[in-house]
Motif scaffolding. Sequence first.
Motif, PDB file in Angstrom:
ATOM      1  N   LYS A  47     -13.950  -5.304  -1.100  1.00  0.00           N
ATOM      2  CA  LYS A  47     -14.045  -6.300  -0.023  1.00  0.00           C
ATOM      3  C   LYS A  47     -13.036  -6.092   1.101  1.00  0.00           C
ATOM      4  CE  LYS A  47     -15.560  -9.758  -3.387  1.00  0.00           C
ATOM      5  NZ  LYS A  47     -15.340 -11.106  -3.957  1.00  0.00           N
ATOM      6  N   PHE A  48     -12.123  -5.130   0.939  1.00  0.00           N
ATOM      7  CA  PHE A  48     -11.009  -4.934   1.879  1.00  0.00           C
ATOM      8  C   PHE A  48     -10.164  -6.203   1.953  1.00  0.00           C
ATOM      9  CE2 PHE A  48      -9.432  -3.061   6.097  1.00  0.00           C
ATOM     10  CZ  PHE A  48      -8.779  -2.030   5.465  1.00  0.00           C
ATOM     11  N   ALA A  49     -10.187  -6.961   0.873  1.00  0.00           N
ATOM     12  CA  ALA A  49      -9.450  -8.219   0.792  1.00  0.00           C
ATOM     13  C   ALA A  49      -9.200  -8.535  -0.672  1.00  0.00           C
ATOM     14  CB  ALA A  49     -10.229  -9.355   1.451  1.00  0.00           C
ATOM     15  N   ASN A  50      -8.173  -9.340  -0.893  1.00  0.00           N
ATOM     16  CA  ASN A  50      -7.854  -9.813  -2.239  1.00  0.00           C
ATOM     17  C   ASN A  50      -7.534 -11.301  -2.122  1.00  0.00           C
ATOM     18  OD1 ASN A  50      -7.225  -9.791  -5.004  1.00  0.00           O
ATOM     19  ND2 ASN A  50      -5.054  -9.456  -4.571  1.00  0.00           N
ATOM     20  N   GLY A  51      -8.489 -12.127  -2.512  1.00  0.00           N
ATOM     21  CA  GLY A  51      -8.317 -13.555  -2.309  1.00  0.00           C
ATOM     22  C   GLY A  51      -8.237 -13.868  -0.831  1.00  0.00           C
ATOM     23  N   ASP A  52      -7.160 -14.537  -0.422  1.00  0.00           N
ATOM     24  CA  ASP A  52      -6.967 -14.905   0.981  1.00  0.00           C
ATOM     25  C   ASP A  52      -6.319 -13.795   1.801  1.00  0.00           C
ATOM     26  OD1 ASP A  52      -8.008 -17.418   0.433  1.00  0.00           O
ATOM     27  OD2 ASP A  52      -6.040 -18.268  -0.047  1.00  0.00           O
ATOM     28  N   SER A  79       0.573  -1.822  -2.090  1.00  0.00           N
ATOM     29  CA  SER A  79      -0.891  -1.988  -2.145  1.00  0.00           C
ATOM     30  C   SER A  79      -1.324  -3.411  -1.826  1.00  0.00           C
ATOM     31  CB  SER A  79      -1.477  -1.557  -3.495  1.00  0.00           C
ATOM     32  OG  SER A  79      -1.253  -2.498  -4.511  1.00  0.00           O
ATOM     33  N   SER A  80      -0.406  -4.246  -1.338  1.00  0.00           N
ATOM     34  CA  SER A  80      -0.758  -5.608  -0.939  1.00  0.00           C
ATOM     35  C   SER A  80      -0.810  -5.713   0.576  1.00  0.00           C
ATOM     36  CB  SER A  80       0.270  -6.608  -1.489  1.00  0.00           C
ATOM     37  OG  SER A  80       0.044  -7.898  -0.956  1.00  0.00           O
ATOM     38  N   ALA A  81      -1.752  -6.512   1.060  1.00  0.00           N
ATOM     39  CA  ALA A  81      -1.887  -6.730   2.501  1.00  0.00           C
ATOM     40  C   ALA A  81      -1.066  -7.919   2.977  1.00  0.00           C
ATOM     41  CB  ALA A  81      -3.362  -6.946   2.859  1.00  0.00           C
ATOM     42  N   LYS A  82      -0.243  -8.504   2.109  1.00  0.00           N
ATOM     43  CA  LYS A  82       0.492  -9.703   2.482  1.00  0.00           C
ATOM     44  C   LYS A  82       1.488  -9.438   3.595  1.00  0.00           C
ATOM     45  CE  LYS A  82       3.105 -13.580   0.591  1.00  0.00           C
ATOM     46  NZ  LYS A  82       3.667 -14.206  -0.631  1.00  0.00           N
ATOM     47  N   SER A  83       2.182  -8.311   3.522  1.00  0.00           N
ATOM     48  CA  SER A  83       3.158  -7.988   4.570  1.00  0.00           C
ATOM     49  C   SER A  83       2.509  -7.043   5.584  1.00  0.00           C
ATOM     50  CB  SER A  83       4.402  -7.333   3.964  1.00  0.00           C
ATOM     51  OG  SER A  83       4.063  -6.148   3.263  1.00  0.00           O
ATOM     52  N   PHE A  84       3.050  -7.059   6.804  1.00  0.00           N
ATOM     53  CA  PHE A  84       2.538  -6.174   7.852  1.00  0.00           C
ATOM     54  C   PHE A  84       3.718  -5.544   8.589  1.00  0.00           C
ATOM     55  CE2 PHE A  84       1.000  -4.943  11.999  1.00  0.00           C
ATOM     56  CZ  PHE A  84      -0.222  -4.355  11.707  1.00  0.00           C
ATOM     57  N   CYS A 127      -6.404 -10.420   3.613  1.00  0.00           N
ATOM     58  CA  CYS A 127      -7.338  -9.455   4.182  1.00  0.00           C
ATOM     59  C   CYS A 127      -6.556  -8.299   4.795  1.00  0.00           C
ATOM     60  CB  CYS A 127      -8.214 -10.105   5.249  1.00  0.00           C
ATOM     61  SG  CYS A 127      -9.266 -11.431   4.618  1.00  0.00           S
ATOM     62  N   ALA A 128      -6.914  -7.079   4.421  1.00  0.00           N
ATOM     63  CA  ALA A 128      -6.254  -5.908   5.000  1.00  0.00           C
ATOM     64  C   ALA A 128      -6.667  -5.769   6.458  1.00  0.00           C
ATOM     65  CB  ALA A 128      -6.626  -4.661   4.220  1.00  0.00           C
TER      66      ALA A 128
END
Length: 436
Positions: free
Chosen positions: A68-73, A135-140, A75-76
Motif C-alpha cells: 500500500k506504500f503505507a502502514n496504518g496512518d 523502514s518507517s515513514a514516520k520521520s522525514f 504514508c511514504a
Amino acid sequence: MAPSATGEPTPMHLPAASKASIVNASVLHGPRDLRLEQRHIQEPGAGELQVAIKTTGICGSDVSYYKKFANGDLCACQPLSLGHESSGTVVAIGPQVTGFNIGDRVALEVGIPCGQCGICRQGRYNLCKKMRFRSSAKSFPHFQGTLQERINHPATWCHKLPDNISFDAAALLEPLSVALHAVNRASPTPGSSALVLGAGAVGLLTAAMARQSGCSTVTIADVDQGRVNFAIAKGFATHGYVVPRPLHTSSSCSSMYGGSNSGTSTPCDGVMTPASTISFQSSLDTAKSLAHDMLAEAKSADAFMVEDEDDGVDITFECTGKEICMHTALYATRAGGKVIMVGMGTPIQTLPMSVAHLREIDILGIFRYANTYATGIKLLCARGRPGRCGYVLPNLDEMVTHRFKGLDNAKGAFELASRTIDDDGNLVLKVVIEAA
C-alpha cells in the motif's frame, strides 16, 4: 546496550576492499513497485559502523508498505528501502568507536532515539518523540531500511553476537524484543496462565517468552491451523486453538478474523471482519463464545483446577490489532487480570469497557521495545538449557520457512511473506532475504 561509541579515535579505518561508494539497494517507489537500485554510501562517520547486511527478516509492517506504500496512518512520500529485522558483519569502523573489530558479527537495533529528552533519560527511549526507525515513514526524510548491501549505523545500536547465534536468529532478535517488552510489561508471576491471540512471528515469540517467564499454561489461538500446529510442535505454547473462520476466505494472510500478521498495522485487502458485517452485539456474542472455547482448550481432565480458574486467564496478549480480538481478550481474562495490546491494527475500536471496568482488568499498551537486545542475546546463547520451570526455548532458526538470496529477488520474498502457505502447501512463517 552495545559498547560505548565514545572515547579516543580508533586507528582502524576502512579496509581497501570496503572503500567502494556504491551499493545495491531494494527500494520501494509505490505499491508493489520495488526496484533494485544503486546508492552511494559514505565512509562511516563519528560513532558509526559500516555493516554488511547478511539477513533481513520481512515483518508485517514491511508487507503493508509493500502493498500500500503505507502502514496504518503512515504514508511514504519518497522512495523507501524496507527492512528492520537485520544482522550482519562489521566491515568498517568510524572515528570515536571502541569495542568493535572488523569482522564482528552484529544485530542491528534500528530505532535511534534522541537520547536527551526526559523519556529517553527514563530509559523508555522507544517512546521518544524524535525516534527515527529504519523502514518507517514516520520521520522525514525517511530513515532508510536495511535491504541494502551495506549501511552505516550508530555503533551504540549495534549488538555484538557470539558465534553460536546464527544470522537468522540474530535478525529475529527484533520481533523477540517486542515479545520481551510485552512480557516485561505484563510482569507474570510463576504459575500464571496466559492466552496469546495471533500466531505470527510476534505471537509465537510472545508465547515463548510467557513460558520463559514462568507461565505454566500458554494457549495460542489463530485462524491458521498450520501456525497453531507449529506453535505446539515446537514448544512455543502448551495449548492451541484454531479459530473457525466462516468469514475469513483469504489464504494470503493470517490473523484472527482479520488478516494481518501478528504485530502488523493494517489488515490484508478483501478480508471481512465480523464487526463490519454484523451487529456490535452479535460481535460481542461471538467474542464471548470464542473466549469460552479458548479457555476450554487449556483445561485438562487430570489437572488440578482452583475454584475460580474457569473465569479466565491471568494475562492475555493480543497480537493481531483486531477489534474482535480485543473483545475476545477482555472476555477471556479473569477479574484482576491484564490484557496486553501487542498488535497494532485497527486504530479506532469500539470496546465493551465495562467488562474491564467492573472486573478491574488492566489494559496495557506496548510500542516496540526498549532495553531488550542484551536479554534476547543471553536467551539465545542459553538455548538448549532449561530455564525457569524447566522450559527450553525453541530454536528460532526453525521459524525461518523461506529464504531468498539476493536483493534482486526481494519482490518474490514480499509476495510470499503476505501469504500463510506457499504454492506447494507449505507453511509460510518467516521469510528472510540474504543481501548477497
